[in-house]
Design a protein around this motif. Structure first.
Motif: not given
Length: 92
Positions: A57-60, A65-66, A74-77
């Protein structure tokens, strides 16, 4: 209250890493030499999934903005956690 030199600065990366560590603990993962109370924590796949979903959800919500490094983290995690979750849920 200011952080001492021993406490990490709380930023987006620290927050995501904290969530990822929490998901791993819920899946029964712990570091070698972890205290007994961590090793004895019961596996809770529902909480692991919920925590992984929060990172998703945080990724979306932060898309666009990152920084490149934050986005990669985030993608790797998410990839690693989802893979571990799938593997762990098949074991159950």
């Amino acid at each position: 209250m200011s952080a001492t030199s021993q406490e990490p600065e709380i930023d987006f990366v620290t927050f995501v890493m904290s969530l990822a560590a929490s998901a791993l603990l819920h899946m029964g993962e712990h570091e070698e030499g972890a205290p007994a109370e961590l090793r004895d924590t019961p596996v809770d796949l529902a909480m692991a999934k919920q925590t992984i979903d929060i990172i998703g959800m945080l990724r979306e919500k932060t898309r666009g903005n990152l920084t490149a490094d934050e986005d990669r983290l985030v993608e790797t995690a998410l990839y690693d956690l989802r893979l571990k979750y799938l593997h762990r849920s098949k074991q159950s």
